[in-house]
Scaffold this active site. Sequence first.
Site, PDB file in Angstrom:
ATOM      1  N   TYR A 134      73.281  81.448 150.411  1.00 48.80           N
ATOM      2  CA  TYR A 134      72.270  81.710 149.374  1.00 48.80           C
ATOM      3  C   TYR A 134      71.827  83.180 149.358  1.00 48.80           C
ATOM      4  CZ  TYR A 134      72.115  76.755 148.391  1.00 48.80           C
ATOM      5  OH  TYR A 134      72.468  75.477 148.027  1.00 48.80           O
ATOM      6  N   ASN A 173      78.622  77.149 143.735  1.00 49.00           N
ATOM      7  CA  ASN A 173      78.212  78.172 142.754  1.00 49.00           C
ATOM      8  C   ASN A 173      77.574  79.391 143.430  1.00 49.00           C
ATOM      9  OD1 ASN A 173      76.224  76.009 143.146  1.00 49.00           O
ATOM     10  ND2 ASN A 173      74.864  77.327 141.940  1.00 49.00           N
ATOM     11  N   HIS A 192      82.037  70.808 144.987  1.00 44.69           N
ATOM     12  CA  HIS A 192      80.625  71.167 145.105  1.00 44.69           C
ATOM     13  C   HIS A 192      79.721  70.379 144.166  1.00 44.69           C
ATOM     14  CE1 HIS A 192      77.135  73.343 146.201  1.00 44.69           C
ATOM     15  NE2 HIS A 192      76.934  73.768 144.968  1.00 44.69           N
ATOM     16  N   HIS A 249      70.681  69.530 137.813  1.00 42.43           N
ATOM     17  CA  HIS A 249      72.142  69.600 137.645  1.00 42.43           C
ATOM     18  C   HIS A 249      72.742  68.334 137.021  1.00 42.43           C
ATOM     19  CE1 HIS A 249      71.848  73.222 139.958  1.00 42.43           C
ATOM     20  NE2 HIS A 249      71.512  72.594 141.066  1.00 42.43           N
ATOM     21  N   VAL A 275      73.328  69.237 144.339  1.00 49.95           N
ATOM     22  CA  VAL A 275      72.005  68.632 144.170  1.00 49.95           C
ATOM     23  C   VAL A 275      71.373  68.540 145.557  1.00 49.95           C
ATOM     24  CG1 VAL A 275      70.761  66.578 143.433  1.00 49.95           C
ATOM     25  CG2 VAL A 275      72.792  67.336 142.169  1.00 49.95           C
ATOM     26  N   HIS A 276      70.181  69.106 145.706  1.00 53.76           N
ATOM     27  CA  HIS A 276      69.580  69.221 147.038  1.00 53.76           C
ATOM     28  C   HIS A 276      68.864  67.937 147.421  1.00 53.76           C
ATOM     29  CE1 HIS A 276      69.619  73.795 146.184  1.00 53.76           C
ATOM     30  NE2 HIS A 276      70.821  73.302 146.426  1.00 53.76           N
TER      31      HIS A 276
HETATM   32 FE   LIG Z   1      75.081  74.580 144.214  1.00 49.71          FE
END
Ligand SMILES: [Fe+2]
Length: 482
Positions: free
Chosen positions: A200, A234, A319, A329, A357-358
């Site tokens: 990140y 991403n 992913h 998403h 998706v977290h």
């Molecule tokens: Fe992602």
Amino acid sequence: MELTWKGKLEWLVMAGFLYIINAHVSEGGITSSFLRSYNYSLDMPLDSDVFRVPPGYNAPQQVHITQGDHLGKGVIVSWITQDEPGSSTVVYWAQDSQLKLQADGFFVTYNYFNYTSGYIHHCTIENLEFDTQYFYEVGIGFTTREFWFKTPPPVGPDVPYTFGLIGDLGQTYDSNTTLTHYEKSPAKGETVLYVGDLSYADDYPFHDNIRWDTWGRFTERVAAYQPWIWTAGNHEIDFAPELGETRPFKPYTARYHVPFQASHSTSPLWYSIKRASAYIIVMSAYSAIGKYTPQYKWLENEFAKVNRKETPWLIVLMHSPIYSSYVAHYMEGETVRVMYERWFVKYKVDVVFAGHVHAYERSERVSNIAYNIVNGLCKTMNDQSAPIYITIGDGGNIEGLATAMTEPQPKYSAFREASFGHGILDIKNRSHAYFSWNRNQDGCAVEADSIWLNNRYYWTHSDEASLSELRHHEKVKQLAEA
Ligand SMILES: [Fe+2]
């Protein structure tokens, strides 16, 4: 009150009836009622102990390994030296052996906006013995550091093997908890299947690549000792024309090498490996996926050549999930689903792991592949030839949890919960594997969700309910072809 035998019988019938009703009600899926104390977590500061630069002149740092060939007899060792290039050689030896061997690698560097990388070394060790512990040393000539790994058993249908599942890890305090839970898990993962979004760094101004370096040092404590099988997300794209950075995946591909040529892929973003009884296909949701594209052509051959008698467990990593019921998403994986879901079903993929998706989510076995524009058959249905889709983008990054869910919970969603955690896929033999999910708030041994997986290739059609689903699926397929 003493019940008569008739009363007891009536009570039992009623209890059974209530049980059936309850089971039926929960058939549509479970949204966990687990309560979180917070949703966001900060990145650990740059002076955190987990980011410490190893002492010594030009000491190798950010050491990580991955599989180095198609079968598991090779290992790619990667590390970074900061002061000068130094040696790209790895010295290695088998446990209980005095014979020290060496393999020679190479190094690369890259610039990203105002950042210049250290010397990124990659060295492939080939022709190792299966099922053997090896020690290895990097930093030859200056400060050396020693690590070890264990090669997998030979590829075969009944070889047990345990994979860890981690996604969207980042470098927050929660990321640290996730990694610690994985390290301490009694299930003892032997290789990490990583479903994308690593550091990140791109959440920082100018995609501050120093955060790529801290991530490499943070994950070394696991990634230097067991392979991580990489998938690009991403946050690996780093496409920033406003900074003059127009080559997608530049930092990621410089730092994380994978054995893509061993599976005749033309890109490190999609490739495959065999490991023990598993055949793992890594896809790139952020590369061209349409018909005739390099990834399409490679996948077309790849799915067809998997020999399930040799590797019964067919696993896909990508992913972006194609079945997710979170708001974040939602439907982002739809283009991939439209293109490739029919192959997942045709080739009976066992499980598709995704991140992005977290949160955590596990699907039923479903498909939605009958639509042909004019037949109106655009409906998700139970399908015993379809994979289970598991979203495990809950490593704990700076962007926080995806807590908003679509309501009502769709039937394809079997279980969902927005908590940080990791998964373990424990393959027992050709027919059975056990998947479990651990949330960070629990002890390392606690399973917040789990499921037995029956291998799709060896799945027998004896179950009547499954048979009727299969018939339904066949009927829909015939309609679609008509
Ligand atoms: Fe992602």
